[in-house]
Scaffold this active site. Sequence first.
Site: not given
Ligand code: NAP
Length: 249
Positions: A14-15, A17, A144, A157, A159, A161, A190
């Site tokens: 999932g890179a 974005r 998270s 979510y 559960a 994490k 983030i």
């Molecule tokens: P995001 O901006 O929504 O990006 C999510 C990424 O995951 C996208 O590249 C998306 O790819 C990919 N993805 C989603 N479902 C997928 C699947 N089934 N198979 C492969 N790729 C998939 O989210 P983010 O904020 O960067 O979060 C990244 C991680 O950090 C997540 O696990 C999130 O729970 C964790 N996290 C985020 C925060 C925060 O505050 N942002 C805090 C704590 C933890 P496509 O666009 O190509 O579908």
Amino acid sequence: MIKLLNGTNALITGASRGIGRGIALVLAQNGANVAFTYLSSPEKAQELEKELQGMGVKAKGYKSDASEFSAADTLITNIIADFGSLEVVVNNAGITRDNLLMRMSEEQFDEVIRTNLKSAFNITKACQRPMLKARKGSIINISSVVGVKGNAGQANYAASKAGMIGFTKSVALELGSRNIRCNAIAPGFIETEMTAALAPDMVQQWRDQIPLKRGGTPEDVAQAVVFLASDMSSYITGQVLNVDGGMLT
Ligand code: NAP
């Protein structure tokens, strides 16, 4: 600049974005070759692939659904064929489907568990074979703060994490004797598309709880990934590193 990951091959799920993209770029800055996955953003994936290659490392994006068990084996086989080996895996792909428990559907619960938690099982199980052979590996699971403290409206979510943390500790115990480490990172708030979807008053509530008084960036998380991926952390396994501006203090 010292390149801590020169010659290392890394996979980030999932890179296309957000945090995953930030991790891919910072790993490449540190000399790693980068394999990454995406699901629904092919243009963004192509852009990232070009940007990484422009940094002088080998890079390739693979369309692969992290929640599909059978896709993981195919993915790892393809990466080994393309890159030769795989030393670092970052289980980052994740989604939210927020709702109060009273309104949360079975689909919303299952989708989040499959994408956030089962994906880590799928990919880790598939990558352990080449890592066991090489007797070397670092697996990093992006959990998270919500998995540590819970959050109203995010029972699914939280559960998923929290499950990742138990999974991380168990894998660390199972694979430690083979020099494969497994750690989790618990990011706080983030600034990505995931958090952009939150209501402004909720964002303010989160910010108010952060001692460093700012939201984190994907790069803040990525620097912690570099540490856990590199030999700088060679005696660290089974841990959860909070990257949250002090939120859980
Ligand atoms: P995001 O901006 O929504 O990006 C999510 C990424 O995951 C996208 O590249 C998306 O790819 C990919 N993805 C989603 N479902 C997928 C699947 N089934 N198979 C492969 N790729 C998939 O989210 P983010 O904020 O960067 O979060 C990244 C991680 O950090 C997540 O696990 C999130 O729970 C964790 N996290 C985020 C925060 C925060 O505050 N942002 C805090 C704590 C933890 P496509 O666009 O190509 O579908």
